[in-house]
Write a protein that holds these residues in place. Sequence first.
Motif, PDB file in Angstrom:
ATOM      1  N   LEU A 379      63.619 -42.494  21.646  1.00  0.00           N
ATOM      2  CA  LEU A 379      62.199 -42.466  21.978  1.00  0.00           C
ATOM      3  C   LEU A 379      61.424 -42.179  20.699  1.00  0.00           C
ATOM      4  O   LEU A 379      61.627 -41.136  20.064  1.00  0.00           O
ATOM      5  N   VAL A 380      60.550 -43.096  20.307  1.00  0.00           N
ATOM      6  CA  VAL A 380      59.785 -42.926  19.079  1.00  0.00           C
ATOM      7  C   VAL A 380      58.314 -43.164  19.382  1.00  0.00           C
ATOM      8  O   VAL A 380      57.953 -43.711  20.429  1.00  0.00           O
ATOM      9  N   GLY A 381      57.477 -42.772  18.434  1.00  0.00           N
ATOM     10  CA  GLY A 381      56.039 -42.946  18.598  1.00  0.00           C
ATOM     11  C   GLY A 381      55.303 -41.844  17.874  1.00  0.00           C
ATOM     12  O   GLY A 381      55.903 -40.867  17.412  1.00  0.00           O
ATOM     13  N   PRO A 382      53.998 -41.946  17.758  1.00  0.00           N
ATOM     14  CA  PRO A 382      53.217 -40.909  17.075  1.00  0.00           C
ATOM     15  C   PRO A 382      53.223 -39.605  17.867  1.00  0.00           C
ATOM     16  O   PRO A 382      53.605 -39.564  19.044  1.00  0.00           O
ATOM     17  N   SER A 383      52.799 -38.549  17.231  1.00  0.00           N
ATOM     18  CA  SER A 383      52.722 -37.251  17.908  1.00  0.00           C
ATOM     19  C   SER A 383      51.782 -37.340  19.099  1.00  0.00           C
ATOM     20  O   SER A 383      50.719 -37.968  19.017  1.00  0.00           O
ATOM     21  N   GLY A 384      52.190 -36.720  20.201  1.00  0.00           N
ATOM     22  CA  GLY A 384      51.374 -36.735  21.411  1.00  0.00           C
ATOM     23  C   GLY A 384      51.507 -37.993  22.236  1.00  0.00           C
ATOM     24  O   GLY A 384      50.737 -38.195  23.188  1.00  0.00           O
ATOM     25  N   ALA A 385      52.494 -38.838  21.902  1.00  0.00           N
ATOM     26  CA  ALA A 385      52.629 -40.093  22.628  1.00  0.00           C
ATOM     27  C   ALA A 385      53.309 -39.920  23.977  1.00  0.00           C
ATOM     28  O   ALA A 385      53.212 -40.793  24.831  1.00  0.00           O
ATOM     29  N   GLY A 386      54.027 -38.796  24.191  1.00  0.00           N
ATOM     30  CA  GLY A 386      54.709 -38.561  25.473  1.00  0.00           C
ATOM     31  C   GLY A 386      56.215 -38.537  25.374  1.00  0.00           C
ATOM     32  O   GLY A 386      56.893 -38.455  26.402  1.00  0.00           O
ATOM     33  N   LYS A 387      56.763 -38.583  24.158  1.00  0.00           N
ATOM     34  CA  LYS A 387      58.225 -38.646  24.000  1.00  0.00           C
ATOM     35  C   LYS A 387      58.903 -37.381  24.529  1.00  0.00           C
ATOM     36  O   LYS A 387      59.848 -37.457  25.326  1.00  0.00           O
ATOM     37  N   SER A 388      58.436 -36.229  24.097  1.00  0.00           N
ATOM     38  CA  SER A 388      59.043 -34.973  24.549  1.00  0.00           C
ATOM     39  C   SER A 388      58.834 -34.755  26.041  1.00  0.00           C
ATOM     40  O   SER A 388      59.674 -34.137  26.712  1.00  0.00           O
ATOM     41  N   THR A 389      57.746 -35.267  26.567  1.00  0.00           N
ATOM     42  CA  THR A 389      57.510 -35.163  28.006  1.00  0.00           C
ATOM     43  C   THR A 389      58.601 -35.906  28.772  1.00  0.00           C
ATOM     44  O   THR A 389      59.130 -35.401  29.772  1.00  0.00           O
ATOM     45  N   VAL A 390      58.958 -37.110  28.302  1.00  0.00           N
ATOM     46  CA  VAL A 390      60.049 -37.864  28.926  1.00  0.00           C
ATOM     47  C   VAL A 390      61.331 -37.032  28.897  1.00  0.00           C
ATOM     48  O   VAL A 390      62.051 -36.926  29.904  1.00  0.00           O
ATOM     49  N   ALA A 391      61.641 -36.445  27.728  1.00  0.00           N
ATOM     50  CA  ALA A 391      62.875 -35.672  27.588  1.00  0.00           C
ATOM     51  C   ALA A 391      62.907 -34.486  28.544  1.00  0.00           C
ATOM     52  O   ALA A 391      63.951 -34.185  29.142  1.00  0.00           O
ATOM     53  N   ARG A 392      61.779 -33.832  28.737  1.00  0.00           N
ATOM     54  CA  ARG A 392      61.752 -32.626  29.568  1.00  0.00           C
ATOM     55  C   ARG A 392      61.659 -32.936  31.063  1.00  0.00           C
ATOM     56  O   ARG A 392      61.914 -32.057  31.884  1.00  0.00           O
ATOM     57  N   LEU A 393      61.288 -34.141  31.408  1.00  0.00           N
ATOM     58  CA  LEU A 393      61.270 -34.503  32.827  1.00  0.00           C
ATOM     59  C   LEU A 393      62.681 -34.787  33.349  1.00  0.00           C
ATOM     60  O   LEU A 393      62.940 -34.640  34.549  1.00  0.00           O
ATOM     61  N   ILE A 394      63.602 -35.186  32.463  1.00  0.00           N
ATOM     62  CA  ILE A 394      64.959 -35.537  32.919  1.00  0.00           C
ATOM     63  C   ILE A 394      65.684 -34.323  33.499  1.00  0.00           C
ATOM     64  O   ILE A 394      66.257 -34.413  34.592  1.00  0.00           O
ATOM     65  N   PRO A 395      65.696 -33.148  32.814  1.00  0.00           N
ATOM     66  CA  PRO A 395      66.311 -31.965  33.442  1.00  0.00           C
ATOM     67  C   PRO A 395      65.392 -31.286  34.457  1.00  0.00           C
ATOM     68  O   PRO A 395      65.669 -30.181  34.889  1.00  0.00           O
TER      69      PRO A 395
END
Length: 600
Positions: A379-395
């Motif tokens: 998952l790549v993209g500029p800061s604030g794009a939602g990448k970490s949100t995707v990661a934290r929704l999985i668990p």
Amino acid sequence: MRAASHAARPERGDDDDRAWAIMEPVRRQIRLAMGLGAVSGLAVLATMICLAMTVLALRDHPGQVPWVWMLGALAGTVASYLARLGAFNQSHYAAFRLERILRSRLAERMAEVPLGYIQALGAGGLTKVIHDDVKALHVFVADSTPLYARAYVTPLATAAILFWLDWRLALAVLAVLGLGILSMRGAQKRRRNMARLYNEAREKVSAAVVEFVQAMPVVRNFDTGHSSFGRYQQALDAYLAVLARWYRDSGRSVRMTWAILSPLPTLAVVLWLGLWQVREGELDAVRWLAILLLCTGMAESVMPMMMLRHMIDKVRLSIARIHDVLAAPLLPVPAQGHSRRPADSGVVFDDVSFRYGPDETEALRHVSFVAVPGSVTALVGPSGAGKSTVARLIPRFWDVTGGRILIGGVDIRDMGADDLMRQVAFVFQDTFLFSDSIAENIRLGCPDATDEEVIAAARAAQAHDFIAALPQGYDTPAGERGALLSGGQRQRITIARAILQNRPVLVLDEATAFADPENEAALIRALGELTRGKTVITVTHRLQSVVHADQILVFDAGRLVQAGRHHDLLAQPGRYARLWASHAEAQAWTLGHMRKGAAE
């Protein structure tokens, strides 16, 4: 829990009910403490009566020692002391038990609520609730309950005895008491509002102190304390202003109340009125003496009411915060026995949308992708794009607000927490180690793992060599939050923990973000061992590390704007090509170039 939850949000004016409802887990012990407090007060009255009867016996039979009444007075004194001691013992034991029960319940509740609620409350807020607010209840529970019994039982019993001895002097004593209560009402005028302002000002001072101490390195480097200490000084000035205002508004009434309800006014009234009645032959001298012994206790016993009100005011905000946390919304879980288990380690985002709060903009908008079992998805993209949100929704740190997330064909909301955690392991850039041995930190999540398995996981995470070189090896304490280890060492221990768990889905969120080149090489080797044969979802800003990923997902402003392999995406005009160009420029940057540009 049921009582606490039921009282979590009472109507205004039910503050006393909230204060007593929170003691529900130790209700029997508190009732015993109150009963012993009442016995202590009654024993004091019995002692006074026995003393009066002793004087009467000596008057009527001067040559005989009234052993019965003297022994009765002694027994009453001892009983009063023992009952009072027992009351405070029971209330203090109940307070300690309540602290343990409430902290356990709060911790259990935190394990069942969405992570978003915990993050919104913050570490400082949680610490205050679990430690400070629960501790604030100790004084209330330990000291208020015996006083409560004394404040109600003793005046009623004393009034009954005084009316039996002489109703006229009893009315005089009640008149003094009523005057004191009227003055007390004046002292408590606007008490609730001032107590709220006082607590708010006190908390602002505490927050300013914590901020000033924690920010000391920044303070010394930038403002030498002028700005941060200025905020602390402002908080102190506001606190002083509240205290001065409270004292100015109610100080006179408080002093008047203490003066009226002290023993001297009541004694003076009974002394002069009783003397007149004795001289007129309307009152027996012994009865007068008994009334003199008893009357002061009636007014004095009312004073604990003021102390109780003050205690309740002090803990009202603490009680409200504890109730709010205990009533926090739970993360929905399937019913017992209805949890579903996934068929494989594939991850699917099906039209997922998510926002962190009802009034906030969407962090993800209609995101859909498939990560097949055993693949690596970057998952790549500029800061604030939602990448970490995707990661934290999985668990399932939060629940999606739209769409669904599936693992092995099963919606993660249909999995129990234990089943979901058996599927997903994660390594984030913000490592956390407990103040325990390194071995126990690696063993976290697998408490039954053997020492050999722990060492094998550490070897795979490239951590064994530095652990073995520590003074106590694997028994070396990591320190609070792992403070005794470097950032790269903490990260490798976190990876060893994930390797030991050996879960089929692995989520990596900037796992090498803060590593120096040497540690980064070790971390990359450790991650290579960790990701072998697993479905990997990795978030990174270092595009060089994702060129061999099975698929690259490019996010921008919460939307999935591109998906594909590195070479395919690079050949297309779009966000990824621009990110790669910026990445290449950053890799070629040197200090000399910067100086040359400045000179030009």
